[in-house]
Design an enzyme around this catalytic site. Structure first.
Site, PDB file in Angstrom:
ATOM      1  N   HIS A   1      55.272 -37.146  72.498  1.00 17.05           N
ATOM      2  CA  HIS A   1      55.309 -37.028  71.038  1.00 17.05           C
ATOM      3  C   HIS A   1      56.247 -35.924  70.565  1.00 17.05           C
ATOM      4  CE1 HIS A   1      52.244 -39.999  70.919  1.00 17.05           C
ATOM      5  NE2 HIS A   1      51.495 -39.277  71.708  1.00 17.05           N
TER       6      HIS A   1
ATOM      7  N   ARG B   1      59.046 -32.028  54.459  1.00 21.75           N
ATOM      8  CA  ARG B   1      59.941 -30.920  54.821  1.00 21.75           C
ATOM      9  C   ARG B   1      61.293 -31.516  55.210  1.00 21.75           C
ATOM     10  NH1 ARG B   1      56.879 -32.145  59.373  1.00 21.75           N
ATOM     11  NH2 ARG B   1      58.184 -32.801  61.133  1.00 21.75           N
TER      12      ARG B   1
ATOM     13  N   GLU C   1      43.166 -48.680  63.804  1.00 21.45           N
ATOM     14  CA  GLU C   1      44.278 -49.578  63.435  1.00 21.45           C
ATOM     15  C   GLU C   1      44.513 -50.596  64.541  1.00 21.45           C
ATOM     16  OE1 GLU C   1      47.674 -47.035  63.099  1.00 21.45           O
ATOM     17  OE2 GLU C   1      47.153 -46.348  61.085  1.00 21.45           O
TER      18      GLU C   1
ATOM     19  N   LYS D   1      45.731 -37.861  57.078  1.00 26.47           N
ATOM     20  CA  LYS D   1      46.221 -39.211  57.391  1.00 26.47           C
ATOM     21  C   LYS D   1      45.513 -40.250  56.539  1.00 26.47           C
ATOM     22  CE  LYS D   1      47.783 -39.509  62.182  1.00 26.47           C
ATOM     23  NZ  LYS D   1      49.104 -39.287  61.673  1.00 26.47           N
TER      24      LYS D   1
END
Ligand code: MV4
Length: 647
Positions: A235, A292, A200, A116
């Site tokens: 999620h 992908r 963040e 990330k």
């Protein structure tokens, strides 16, 4: 030159890729584990190679075996699908090193998006908007405290090696930062072997809007509109749609161009997705890039009329993209739902069993079903529990929504619990109909979307009794209308017409007399109802499979069978007070000790299966009497893990 394609995957995506490969005249090669020998993707391939084993690590993840299978079958290219090895740079490299073509991006692009923090640094450099925050190497508290002061609370701590929502912690105020950071670092180290965090600004009620990008080997890169995937549960995407409702052409262009910049920054080739968070003001921020073909690509195909797998094969052959950005179509609206083998009454844990009944919606205009299963298939605990996807296209979003609801109503699955009823509730919800989409959708409406399992009403049991006894008659009838078996009043040789049936359904049991008021006609039960002065007839799907009758009731398929006293005794002989593994998996955490007092709901043991963690919780306050498992152990479904004594 590609004339034979090996698909290193299973289920619906393997079937889907092979469908396009065949349409392009390619020979298709399937690979399968030992337990997938009779699976649909194997049946639909021209050739099949047995990898052996069951678990992915013993089969679909074995790089050397996959490459050997390609060589043995004469495949020049390998399509990884999604999941499994689709974002494994080592696999991509091994395929290329073996002189084969990997239908995906270069290994370097996969690696660049693997972390990330590294991905964010690359995006920042490319001028792609990021959420205000810090993603540097320094990991001390002072650095994070200063960053939090700069961006303002609430802030979100994220594990750099995390993904899919794992390793995230919201911090509301400065006083909580130190403990939250320490805890998040410990969890990240335990879960990913990497404690590095980033911080963040926490966006309230963001939407998940992702851009489909496609790049060829000649430096061309397009964005193929966007998808809104905000409706997620833990999620896991539940509903995806394209285009994102309410997105202006200007915002679409801005996000699309940012996504193309992101792809070009890493020398991308092939199909990719750049995920953004979109806030209520219309500002968007890079979240991550998936290297992908995504599960939800069909909604993009529906509104553009493009076949993304065909594009993957053409780009792999070295062909340039066939259209320019201005020629990318956007027509109508498409919505997809994912049909999972999950038990909604057991926290949506993956469900297993045999698909005794499996009916897909009828084909038709604006309808698409990408499925990897057929009636009679075994749904095992070893793989992702997604059975398939239903996709509906319409000129408008409402037309697509109505069409998808109709498809859901035609879908019948028996023998394995599914999320079908949940999907119907989401699609039918007024907030969904009015496109009130953000990542908090399900939690906001969970009272309606996730109701506690209700009591089945008497009318259900009456209908079930009539359907059950009549379905037995039609099973036994030798097509002789005069046979006593034809009696529709429940008559049985030696038994009175008014025989009481002892039925069980979904954990409840009832003794009920067939009335004969509801009549079985083929695979439908005709139920007359007096509504005011009007006699109305309802037709409910009622389908017999062996000893089970599947009867649809209020949109859900109920499995009805005779009460079996032996089975009931066996079930009660489970360990008294014993809490068992809900499905096969590995023990990742044991959170209690023998002798410890626990409150109702306390997490006792965490089982990992199908990439998800499931906490086994205390059903009531009590004392841990004994532990029957340890961290790192593999357990099978039904194994007793903990014994609790009531307090
Ligand atoms: C966020 C966020 C709010 N603010 N980042 C969740 C998983 C990962 N893809 C990123 N996620 C989020 N990141 C900031 N700064 C909210 C989420 C989030 C979310 C994002 C997309 C789709 C569903 C979600 C569900 C919960 C939280």
């Amino acid at each position: 030159m590609i004339t034979t394609l090996l698909v290193a995957n299973r289920g619906e995506i393997a079937c889907r890729v092979m469908r396009t490969a065949k349409a392009l005249g390619l020979k298709t090669v399937a690979v399968h584990s030992a337990i997938d020998r009779a699976a649909r993707h194997v049946r639909e391939a021209d050739l099949a190679v047995d990898l052996g084993g069951a678990k992915p690590a013993e089969s679909y993840l074995l790089v050397d075996k996959l490459i050997a299978a390609a060589r043995a079958s004469g495949a020049q290219a390998i399509h990884p699908g999604y999941g499994f090895l689709s974002e494994n740079a080592g696999f991509a490299r091994a395929v290329e090193d073996a002189g084969l073509i990997f239908l995906g991006p270069p290994a370097s692009a996969i690696e660049a998006m693997g972390s990330k923090s590294a991905a964010k640094a690359l995006m920042e450099e490319a001028g792609v908007p990021l959420v205000p925050g810090y993603h540097g190497e320094a990991q001390d508290l002072a650095t994070f405290r200063a960053a939090a002061e700069r961006i303002g609370y609430p802030v979100l701590l994220k594990a750099a090696a995390g993904g899919g929502g794992k390793g995230m912690k919201v911090v509301e105020r400065e006083a909580d930062l130190a403990e939250a950071l320490a805890s998040a670092q410990r969890e990240a180290q335990a879960a990913f072997g990497d404690a590095r965090m980033l911080i963040e600004k926490y966006l309230l009620k963001p939407r998940h809007v992702e851009i489909q990008v496609f790049a060829d080997r000649h430096g061309n890169c397009l964005y193929l509109n966007e998808r809104d995937c905000s409706i997620q549960r833990r999620h896991q995407k539940v509903v995806e749609e394209a285009p994102a409702p309410g997105l202006s052409p200007e915002l679409r262009r801005a996000m699309g161009e940012a996504a193309v910049k992101a792809a070009q920054a890493i020398g991308y080739v092939g199909a990719g997705t750049v995920e953004f968070l979109l806030d209520e003001r219309g500002d968007f921020y890079f979240m991550e890039m998936n290297t992908r073909l995504q599960v939800e690509h069909p909604v993009t195909e529906a509104i553009t009329g493009l076949d993304l797998v065909a594009w993957q094969i053409r780009v792999a052959r070295g062909e340039p993209l066939p259209i320019t950005q201005e020629q990318v179509p956007l027509h109508g609206h498409a919505i997809e739902v994912r049909l999972y083998a999950e038990d909604p009454d057991n926290d949506f844990l993956p469900a297993t069993g045999t698909l005794e009944l499996y009916r897909e919606p009828a084909p038709g205009p604006g309808r698409r079903v990408d499925s990897g299963v057929s009636e009679g298939d075994l749904v095992s605990p070893f793989y992702d529990p997604m059975l398939g996807k239903l996709i509906a296209w319409g000129e408008t979003r409402e037309e697509a929504r109505q069409r998808l609801l109709a498809m859901l109503d035609e879908t019948l699955v028996g023998g394995v619990k599914t999320n079908l009823a949940f999907l119907r509730r989401v699609l039918a919800h007024p907030a969904f109909a009015s496109a009130e989409l953000d990542t908090g959708f399900i939690s906001r409406h969970q009272a309606v979307l996730l109701p506690l399992p209700g009591q089945l009403p008497e009318a259900f049991w009456q209908a079930a009794a009539d359907a059950f006894i009549q379905s037995e008659a039609s099973m036994c009838r030798a097509d002789d209308p005069h046979s006593p078996w034809s009696a529709r009043n429940g008559w049985r040789a030696g038994l009175g017409a008014e025989t009481e049936l002892h039925l069980v359904c979904n954990g409840s049991e009832r003794k009920v007399r067939p009335s004969g008021r509801n009549q079985l006609q083929g695979e439908n039960l005709v139920c007359p109802r007096q509504e005011g002065d009007t006699q109305v007839q309802y037709r409910l799907p009622a389908i017999r499979r062996g000893t089970t009758l599947y009867l649809e009731w209020q949109g859900e398929l109920q499995a009805v069978s005779r009460f079996d006293p032996i089975a009931a005794v066996e079930a009660s002989h489970g360990h008294q007070g014993g809490l068992t593994a809900p499905m096969s998996g590995s023990i990742v955490r044991v959170l209690v000790e023998a002798g410890q007092r626990v409150e109702a709901g306390t997490a006792l043991v965490v089982v990992e299966a199908m990439k998800m963690e499931h906490s086994i919780r205390a059903p009531q306050a009590g004392v841990v009497k004994a532990l029957f498992c340890a961290e790192g152990e593999q357990v099978s479904e039904g194994t007793t893990l903990v014994e609790l004594e009531e307090a």
